[in-house]
Motif scaffolding. Sequence first.
Motif: not given
Length: 304
Positions: A165-169
């Motif tokens: 998956d990918e990082f978010c804030i």
Amino acid sequence: MELRHLRYFVTLAEELHFARAAERLGIAPPTLTVQIQEIERSLDARLFARTKRSVALTPAGSIFLEEARAVLARFAQAESAGRRAGRGEIGRIEIGYVGSAAYASVLQARIRQYRASWPGVEINAHERPMADLPASVADGAIDIGFVRLPLALPAGVSRHVLLRDEFCIALPAEHRLSGESGPIRAAQLANESFIPPEQAAGTQEVARRGRFAPRIMEAPGNLVAVLAQVSLGVGVSILPSAVASVVRMPNLVFRPLAGEPILSEVAAIYRMRDPSPTVRTFVRQLLQTAPLKMAFQPIGETAL
């Protein structure tokens, strides 16, 4: 006295006929007679009352029969358990996991799949600090670890990626950037205080892209504590998007990051030469699982 003596005795007690009992046992009647005599000498007790026409159990023989059957049954159970354990059908597996692996659902899916195939195996799963998991797997304190990469692994420990998956804030709802319609650029976060999760790779990459040194707050503990601190307005946090897809908390919003996605991977780590058949079976199932891909999609929001 050996186990075979108990089998000879029980067979004769059931048949009460030396020739028929010997035939069942696959031995000659004189051999059976000698074996029964050995048992009686060993016990210093008559077990059978014999005449030319009949064989009957004595009171001592009746008592001994009950115990002999119990011993043979227990041995059969032990023998069966040993074979089942050797095939990996019974036993126990100790699993340690980082919190974000549970939010990604791959942990639950893999355990559920294994239990469906091997219901006789006991699985104990506990959240642990991610920094401790590689050494715990290497020294045998746990059998399988579910971690976030990148992570250094000791010799003899391997990994298999289960999710990308990918990082978010994560932002407090009143934050100046929470209402942004588009992805948040790294440079926009230069003056923020960052609350670090256990996997700091996302924070480090955001700071590198934004060309700033991140102001890192004291780590509060597990993932729930990180999210609580963000919701309280203490700072922001760079987290895997799997968390955004399942977590709802007051005063907490998630936003995507601009630019090339910063990827995060959930992996299972395990000993490459594990002696346990149950663990080897679990690992074989893991290795047959292709990595899943998850895009940013906050709960209750539309994917961007």
